[in-house]
Design a protein around this motif. Structure first.
Motif, PDB file in Angstrom:
ATOM      1  N   ILE A 252      27.071  14.873  -8.499  1.00 37.58           N
ATOM      2  CA  ILE A 252      26.868  15.826  -7.638  1.00 37.58           C
ATOM      3  C   ILE A 252      28.129  16.252  -6.637  1.00 37.58           C
ATOM      4  N   LEU A 253      28.937  15.271  -6.395  1.00 33.60           N
ATOM      5  CA  LEU A 253      30.202  15.445  -5.422  1.00 33.60           C
ATOM      6  C   LEU A 253      31.313  16.341  -6.446  1.00 33.60           C
ATOM      7  N   ILE A 254      31.236  15.975  -7.630  1.00 27.16           N
ATOM      8  CA  ILE A 254      31.930  16.666  -8.403  1.00 27.16           C
ATOM      9  C   ILE A 254      31.754  18.214  -8.530  1.00 27.16           C
ATOM     10  N   LYS A 255      30.464  18.426  -8.771  1.00 29.12           N
ATOM     11  CA  LYS A 255      30.116  19.830  -8.817  1.00 29.12           C
ATOM     12  C   LYS A 255      30.111  20.562  -7.516  1.00 29.12           C
ATOM     13  N   GLN A 256      30.505  19.687  -6.420  1.00 34.46           N
ATOM     14  CA  GLN A 256      30.537  20.409  -5.128  1.00 34.46           C
ATOM     15  C   GLN A 256      31.940  20.404  -4.678  1.00 34.46           C
ATOM     16  N   HIS A 257      32.774  20.009  -5.663  1.00 31.97           N
ATOM     17  CA  HIS A 257      34.383  20.144  -5.751  1.00 31.97           C
ATOM     18  C   HIS A 257      34.784  18.957  -4.841  1.00 31.97           C
ATOM     19  N   PHE A 258      34.135  17.897  -4.518  1.00 29.10           N
ATOM     20  CA  PHE A 258      34.732  16.743  -3.802  1.00 29.10           C
ATOM     21  C   PHE A 258      35.365  15.705  -4.825  1.00 29.10           C
ATOM     22  N   TYR A 259      36.525  16.239  -5.703  1.00 29.53           N
ATOM     23  CA  TYR A 259      36.956  15.592  -6.771  1.00 29.53           C
ATOM     24  C   TYR A 259      37.646  14.130  -6.438  1.00 29.53           C
ATOM     25  N   LYS A 260      38.081  14.181  -5.124  1.00 32.24           N
ATOM     26  CA  LYS A 260      38.965  13.006  -4.472  1.00 32.24           C
ATOM     27  C   LYS A 260      38.194  12.119  -3.921  1.00 32.24           C
ATOM     28  N   GLN A 261      36.795  11.978  -3.608  1.00 32.33           N
ATOM     29  CA  GLN A 261      36.044  11.183  -3.164  1.00 32.33           C
ATOM     30  C   GLN A 261      34.816  10.460  -4.235  1.00 32.33           C
ATOM     31  N   HIS A 262      35.176   9.368  -4.512  1.00 35.36           N
ATOM     32  CA  HIS A 262      34.543   8.623  -5.649  1.00 35.36           C
ATOM     33  C   HIS A 262      33.436   7.549  -5.176  1.00 35.36           C
ATOM     34  N   PRO A 263      32.223   7.761  -4.785  1.00 34.59           N
ATOM     35  CA  PRO A 263      31.333   6.600  -4.514  1.00 34.59           C
ATOM     36  C   PRO A 263      31.468   5.336  -5.289  1.00 34.59           C
ATOM     37  N   CYS A 264      31.367   4.278  -4.812  1.00 34.48           N
ATOM     38  CA  CYS A 264      31.452   3.271  -5.655  1.00 34.48           C
ATOM     39  C   CYS A 264      30.554   2.155  -5.370  1.00 34.48           C
ATOM     40  N   LEU A 265      30.014   1.034  -6.159  1.00 36.09           N
ATOM     41  CA  LEU A 265      29.134   0.056  -6.242  1.00 36.09           C
ATOM     42  C   LEU A 265      29.679  -1.176  -6.099  1.00 36.09           C
ATOM     43  N   TYR A 266      29.260  -1.998  -5.369  1.00 36.74           N
ATOM     44  CA  TYR A 266      29.770  -3.407  -5.109  1.00 36.74           C
ATOM     45  C   TYR A 266      28.260  -4.465  -5.131  1.00 36.74           C
ATOM     46  N   CYS A 267      28.025  -5.258  -6.025  1.00 34.46           N
ATOM     47  CA  CYS A 267      26.991  -6.149  -5.823  1.00 34.46           C
ATOM     48  C   CYS A 267      27.120  -7.134  -7.225  1.00 34.46           C
ATOM     49  N   SER A 268      26.041  -8.064  -7.262  1.00 35.66           N
ATOM     50  CA  SER A 268      26.178  -8.936  -8.540  1.00 35.66           C
ATOM     51  C   SER A 268      25.840  -8.049  -9.748  1.00 35.66           C
ATOM     52  N   ASP A 269      25.782  -8.611 -10.850  1.00 35.85           N
ATOM     53  CA  ASP A 269      25.437  -7.609 -12.213  1.00 35.85           C
ATOM     54  C   ASP A 269      23.910  -7.691 -12.311  1.00 35.85           C
ATOM     55  N   GLU A 270      23.307  -8.665 -11.658  1.00 38.71           N
ATOM     56  CA  GLU A 270      21.620  -8.253 -11.847  1.00 38.71           C
ATOM     57  C   GLU A 270      21.321  -7.266 -10.805  1.00 38.71           C
ATOM     58  N   ASN A 271      22.110  -6.945  -9.396  1.00 34.02           N
ATOM     59  CA  ASN A 271      21.564  -6.063  -8.494  1.00 34.02           C
ATOM     60  C   ASN A 271      21.863  -4.849  -9.015  1.00 34.02           C
ATOM     61  N   ALA A 272      23.236  -4.599  -9.761  1.00 29.30           N
ATOM     62  CA  ALA A 272      23.574  -3.059 -10.198  1.00 29.30           C
ATOM     63  C   ALA A 272      22.716  -2.402 -10.814  1.00 29.30           C
ATOM     64  N   ASP A 273      21.696  -3.125 -11.451  1.00 31.50           N
ATOM     65  CA  ASP A 273      20.590  -2.467 -12.554  1.00 31.50           C
ATOM     66  C   ASP A 273      19.201  -2.494 -11.768  1.00 31.50           C
ATOM     67  N   ALA A 274      19.256  -3.263 -10.507  1.00 29.60           N
ATOM     68  CA  ALA A 274      18.080  -3.437  -9.925  1.00 29.60           C
ATOM     69  C   ALA A 274      17.573  -2.022  -9.227  1.00 29.60           C
ATOM     70  N   ILE A 275      16.249  -1.887  -9.037  1.00 32.00           N
ATOM     71  CA  ILE A 275      15.916  -0.647  -8.370  1.00 32.00           C
ATOM     72  C   ILE A 275      16.310  -0.445  -6.914  1.00 32.00           C
ATOM     73  N   PHE A 276      16.592   0.675  -6.582  1.00 36.74           N
ATOM     74  CA  PHE A 276      17.109   0.998  -5.173  1.00 36.74           C
ATOM     75  C   PHE A 276      16.113   1.029  -4.329  1.00 36.74           C
ATOM     76  N   LEU A 277      16.334  -0.040  -3.078  1.00 40.33           N
ATOM     77  CA  LEU A 277      15.505  -0.259  -2.168  1.00 40.33           C
ATOM     78  C   LEU A 277      13.902  -0.850  -2.526  1.00 40.33           C
ATOM     79  N   ASN A 278      13.958  -1.688  -3.772  1.00 38.97           N
ATOM     80  CA  ASN A 278      12.964  -2.466  -4.361  1.00 38.97           C
ATOM     81  C   ASN A 278      13.062  -4.009  -4.163  1.00 38.97           C
ATOM     82  N   PRO A 279      12.096  -4.585  -3.834  1.00 44.02           N
ATOM     83  CA  PRO A 279      12.141  -5.987  -3.862  1.00 44.02           C
ATOM     84  C   PRO A 279      12.726  -6.622  -4.929  1.00 44.02           C
TER      85      PRO A 279
END
Length: 320
Positions: A283-310
């Protein structure tokens, strides 16, 4: 494991009537509060909102933010979901004892909350609970000290377009140092000495602990596999944007916070932490925010865990 309670702290700092004023941070956390209640089933009484709106009885000062975060972590039990959304300025600081720069968020009173503080909070979260941080601020990559990088640096194309209303969510470290130097009259580049004099015990752990304890902060709570999850608005060396976006009816907002909101509205099913970040990048690329790259930092398991789920509901949908 039974599903536990869901608790959230949402902080929006616009810094009104200052040279560093932003305009979209209050809107970001108000929209997030609505999303938490309507989509994720948060009890409104367990969603605390701190904004620096004139007349606010409790401001998002460094002490108040840390008080609310500590209370949330202290109440946490296995199966609970903890969420912290921050929209405001960030900065990179260089502690006097260190050769490397450290990430920090900038509360309305400039009482910095550092990566060491967030590492301490994450270390205290009980096993079986999750603590998700969504930080829409500059230099927010790696804000949870030493968390594993799952989605990291990306290169920007040369044809970058910056929207006219773009304002970086950053207060330069030098400006913060000059401000506190004027308060303390100390001739020192050690930001910790200034913050300790002004805020005392409310200053960051980074400055209150002996330098040798910072590597495993604190020494009695060593690093361990944990449930800390950081969705950052940009890489450590980048700035996040405060902007007006056409898709948002030109209401001021944080570009990353708005992108996450759009991802959640466009996808009614469950999304993993990895999917949230990758779709927000698109979405940010579509909106021309090419120099802002969201990142994710967590364990391998939590990378694929459902957002805001137990923690037990960690099987992600096969989308990306």
């Amino acid at each position: 494991m039974e599903e536990g309670k869901k608790m959230a702290l949402l902080v929006g700092c616009n810094y009104p009537n200052t040279p560093n004023e932003l305009h979209g941070c209050h809107n970001d956390v108000l929209a997030m509060r609505e999303m938490l209640v309507s989509r994720f089933g948060f009890d409104p009484n367990r969603v605390e909102l701190l904004v620096d709106k004139p007349g606010s009885t409790i401001t998002p000062s460094g002490a108040n933010i840390k008080r609310a975060l500590n209370e949330m972590v202290d109440q946490a039990e296995p199966g609970d979901v903890l969420f912290f959304h921050y929209s405001g300025h960030g900065t990179l600081i260089k502690p006097h004892h260190s050769y490397k720069e450290e990430e920090a968020i900038v509360p309305c009173d400039l009482n910095l909350i550092t990566s060491v503080d967030f590492r301490d909070l994450v270390n205290r979260v009980p096993k079986g609970a999750t603590f998700t941080i969504l930080s829409d601020s500059c230099h927010s990559g790696g804000l949870i000290d030493k968390e594993t990088e799952q989605i990291g640096p990306s290169s920007a194309p040369n044809d970058t377009i910056i929207p006219a209303s773009y304002k970086p969510k950053q207060i330069p470290f030098q400006s913060i140092l000059q401000y506190f130097t004027s308060l303390t009259s100390k001739i020192s580049r050690d930001i910790g000495s200034h913050l300790l004099e002004v805020f005392g015990a409310d200053a960051s752990l980074m400055f209150r602990l002996p330098p040798h304890e910072h590597k495993n902060e604190p020494k009695t709570k060593p690093l361990k596999p944990d449930e800390g999850i950081l969705l950052s608005g940009c890489q450590k060396n980048e700035t996040s944007a405060d902007v007006e976006i056409m898709e948002n009816g030109r209401k001021p907002c944080g570009a990353f916070s708005n992108a996450v909101q759009m991802v959640l509205k466009e996808n009614s099913g469950p999304l993993s932490n990895r999917e949230i970040v990758m779709l927000a990048r698109k979405i940010l690329i579509k909106q021309h925010f090419y120099k802002q790259h969201p990142c994710l930092y967590c364990s391998d398991e939590n990378a694929d865990a459902i957002f805001l789920n137990p923690p037990q509901n960690t099987t992600p949908p096969d989308r990306i």
